[in-house]
Design an enzyme around this catalytic site. Structure first.
Site, PDB file in Angstrom:
ATOM      1  N   LYS A   1       0.707  50.429  63.840  1.00 33.02           N
ATOM      2  CA  LYS A   1       0.703  49.247  64.709  1.00 33.02           C
ATOM      3  C   LYS A   1       1.104  48.089  63.814  1.00 33.02           C
ATOM      4  O   LYS A   1       0.356  47.677  62.921  1.00 33.02           O
ATOM      5  CB  LYS A   1      -0.682  49.009  65.330  1.00 33.02           C
ATOM      6  CG  LYS A   1      -0.746  47.761  66.214  1.00 33.02           C
ATOM      7  CD  LYS A   1      -2.165  47.502  66.713  1.00 33.02           C
ATOM      8  CE  LYS A   1      -2.220  46.194  67.507  1.00 33.02           C
ATOM      9  NZ  LYS A   1      -3.602  45.851  67.923  1.00 33.02           N
TER      10      LYS A   1
ATOM     11  N   TYR B   1      -2.836  50.167  60.872  1.00 34.30           N
ATOM     12  CA  TYR B   1      -2.681  48.860  61.531  1.00 34.30           C
ATOM     13  C   TYR B   1      -2.444  47.785  60.487  1.00 34.30           C
ATOM     14  O   TYR B   1      -3.302  47.531  59.645  1.00 34.30           O
ATOM     15  CB  TYR B   1      -3.947  48.596  62.357  1.00 34.30           C
ATOM     16  CG  TYR B   1      -4.007  47.306  63.130  1.00 34.30           C
ATOM     17  CD1 TYR B   1      -2.882  46.522  63.387  1.00 34.30           C
ATOM     18  CD2 TYR B   1      -5.234  46.871  63.645  1.00 34.30           C
ATOM     19  CE1 TYR B   1      -2.975  45.351  64.109  1.00 34.30           C
ATOM     20  CE2 TYR B   1      -5.334  45.700  64.373  1.00 34.30           C
ATOM     21  CZ  TYR B   1      -4.203  44.937  64.603  1.00 34.30           C
ATOM     22  OH  TYR B   1      -4.302  43.774  65.317  1.00 34.30           O
TER      23      TYR B   1
ATOM     24  N   ILE C   1       0.734  48.025  71.410  1.00 36.35           N
ATOM     25  CA  ILE C   1      -0.695  47.909  71.711  1.00 36.35           C
ATOM     26  C   ILE C   1      -0.912  46.434  71.986  1.00 36.35           C
ATOM     27  O   ILE C   1      -0.834  45.601  71.081  1.00 36.35           O
ATOM     28  CB  ILE C   1      -1.576  48.419  70.571  1.00 36.35           C
ATOM     29  CG1 ILE C   1      -1.392  49.937  70.408  1.00 36.35           C
ATOM     30  CG2 ILE C   1      -3.050  48.101  70.842  1.00 36.35           C
ATOM     31  CD1 ILE C   1      -2.130  50.536  69.233  1.00 36.35           C
TER      32      ILE C   1
ATOM     33  N   THR D   1      -9.753  44.612  67.233  1.00 36.10           N
ATOM     34  CA  THR D   1     -10.076  43.205  66.963  1.00 36.10           C
ATOM     35  C   THR D   1     -10.362  42.452  68.259  1.00 36.10           C
ATOM     36  O   THR D   1     -11.294  41.645  68.332  1.00 36.10           O
ATOM     37  CB  THR D   1      -8.903  42.526  66.228  1.00 36.10           C
ATOM     38  OG1 THR D   1      -8.597  43.278  65.061  1.00 36.10           O
ATOM     39  CG2 THR D   1      -9.251  41.101  65.856  1.00 36.10           C
ATOM     40  N   THR D   2      -9.566  42.723  69.285  1.00 36.06           N
ATOM     41  CA  THR D   2      -9.700  42.022  70.565  1.00 36.06           C
ATOM     42  C   THR D   2     -11.053  42.293  71.218  1.00 36.06           C
ATOM     43  O   THR D   2     -11.526  41.508  72.040  1.00 36.06           O
ATOM     44  CB  THR D   2      -8.549  42.430  71.498  1.00 36.06           C
ATOM     45  OG1 THR D   2      -7.305  42.143  70.845  1.00 36.06           O
ATOM     46  CG2 THR D   2      -8.588  41.675  72.808  1.00 36.06           C
TER      47      THR D   2
ATOM     48  N   ARG E   1      -4.730  38.483  59.738  1.00 34.40           N
ATOM     49  CA  ARG E   1      -6.180  38.665  59.703  1.00 34.40           C
ATOM     50  C   ARG E   1      -6.658  39.284  58.392  1.00 34.40           C
ATOM     51  O   ARG E   1      -7.778  39.040  57.963  1.00 34.40           O
ATOM     52  CB  ARG E   1      -6.629  39.543  60.879  1.00 34.40           C
ATOM     53  CG  ARG E   1      -6.556  38.835  62.224  1.00 34.40           C
ATOM     54  CD  ARG E   1      -7.156  39.695  63.321  1.00 34.40           C
ATOM     55  NE  ARG E   1      -7.095  39.056  64.626  1.00 34.40           N
ATOM     56  CZ  ARG E   1      -8.007  38.216  65.106  1.00 34.40           C
ATOM     57  NH1 ARG E   1      -9.065  37.914  64.382  1.00 34.40           N
ATOM     58  NH2 ARG E   1      -7.872  37.683  66.303  1.00 34.40           N
TER      59      ARG E   1
ATOM     60  N   TYR F   1      -9.757  40.930  53.613  1.00 26.97           N
ATOM     61  CA  TYR F   1     -10.518  40.068  52.711  1.00 26.97           C
ATOM     62  C   TYR F   1     -10.387  40.462  51.239  1.00 26.97           C
ATOM     63  O   TYR F   1     -10.161  39.618  50.378  1.00 26.97           O
ATOM     64  CB  TYR F   1     -12.012  40.013  53.102  1.00 26.97           C
ATOM     65  CG  TYR F   1     -12.775  38.942  52.350  1.00 26.97           C
ATOM     66  CD1 TYR F   1     -12.666  37.603  52.727  1.00 26.97           C
ATOM     67  CD2 TYR F   1     -13.571  39.260  51.251  1.00 26.97           C
ATOM     68  CE1 TYR F   1     -13.330  36.610  52.021  1.00 26.97           C
ATOM     69  CE2 TYR F   1     -14.239  38.275  50.545  1.00 26.97           C
ATOM     70  CZ  TYR F   1     -14.116  36.950  50.929  1.00 26.97           C
ATOM     71  OH  TYR F   1     -14.775  35.970  50.231  1.00 26.97           O
TER      72      TYR F   1
END
Length: 293
Positions: free
Chosen positions: A164, A135, A206, A46-47, A140, A109
């Site tokens: 994660k 993850y 992470i 994502t980052t 999000r 989503y």
């Protein structure tokens, strides 16, 4: 498995002023974190603003990281999404020869049930030739992958080796650590609660902040593993203000402002994200000056 104990960093994708991928800056970032003592690299999370990169740009990012790393540290590659068939296809068609593990986010989503999440990762497991770190990031994805689902996946699929965990819920994290099968890794995805998670038996982090200040953050985690509680706590509280700052206006705007201050990369992000405000940049600049003084 031991490759992913300690501090991994979710690398940003630096951009030039014209919003093209800055290969030179990315090379410098990889060197910065390796010299800072982190244990592994995470590409296209994502980052990395993965959602706004073209397939060609994603390949450029991966190639740049692999070349800069030069086989020094393990590489985790982000492959995930909310279309299970597309994720499976990507796993089957991507050259993963130089990749050590996959980081795959829980579907976003769509808001699947726990059974839907399980079936998604079952398909991912069956398609992946590499170990998988699942993850959980409900902030999000809009759905929380519950500990029971994670443990079910850990028990049923040998190549699902870690989670994660980024729900920001220390109680949920402790339940995962308590219930996880032997050798299954519970990795913090939240910089602020990394230390208590390690104290409780977690496998490390992470990190986002860890790429800006890799020496201090990775040393904090190593102190925690070594039982140097006072040393770890001292570093945690020293870094803690910056953790708040980098997420104040969203990720990765904050951490890119840190790289701008360090002279490694610009603070440029792609829409719909916007660059950190001058007020936030000043906070981070002052913090960085004090940390390095």
């Amino acid at each position: 498995m031991k490759k992913f104990i300690g501090t991994g960093v979710a690398l940003v994708t630096p951009f030039n002023a014209d919003h093209s991928v800055d290969v030179t800056a990315l090379t410098h970032i990889v060197e910065h974190v390796i010299q800072g003592g982190i244990e592994y690299l995470v590409a296209l999370g994502t980052t990395a603003e993965n959602a706004v990169l073209t397939p060609e740009e994603k390949q450029l990012v991966v190639d740049t990281i692999l070349k800069a790393n030069n086989k020094r540290l393990p590489i985790v590659l982000g492959i995930g999404g909310n279309n299970t068939a597309a994720v499976v296809n990507e796993l089957k068609t991507t050259n993963l020869e130089a990749i050590d593990a996959i980081l795959s986010v829980s579907p976003f989503y769509n808001k699947p049930t726990q059974e839907g999440i399980y079936q998604h990762f079952k398909a991912v497991s069956e398609a992946s030739p590499k170990p998988i770190i699942i993850y959980n990031v409900p902030g999000r994805t809009a759905s929380n992958m519950l500990p029971e689902t994670v443990i079910r996946l850990a028990n049923d699929f040998d190549n699902i080796i870690a989670v994660k965990e980024a729900a920001g819920d220390i109680v949920q994290a402790m339940r995962l650590i308590q219930l996880a099968p032997k050798d299954f890794l519970v990795i913090s995805g939240d910089d602020m609660i990394t230390l208590p998670m390690v104290y409780a038996g977690g496998a490390g982090v992470i990190s986002v902040i860890g790429q800006g200040y890799p020496k201090q953050f990775s040393e904090m985690v190593r102190y925690a593993f070594a039982g140097n509680i006072s040393g770890a706590n001292k570093l945690h509280y020293k870094i803690m203000p910056a953790i708040d700052y980098i997420f104040e206006e969203g990720n990765p705007a904050g951490i890119k402002a840190v790289f701008e201050k360090l002279g490694i990369a610009t603070a440029t992000v792609r829409l719909p994200l916007v660059e950190a405000s001058q007020t936030l940049k000043e906070k981070l600049n002052n913090f960085t000056d004090q940390l390095n003084s």
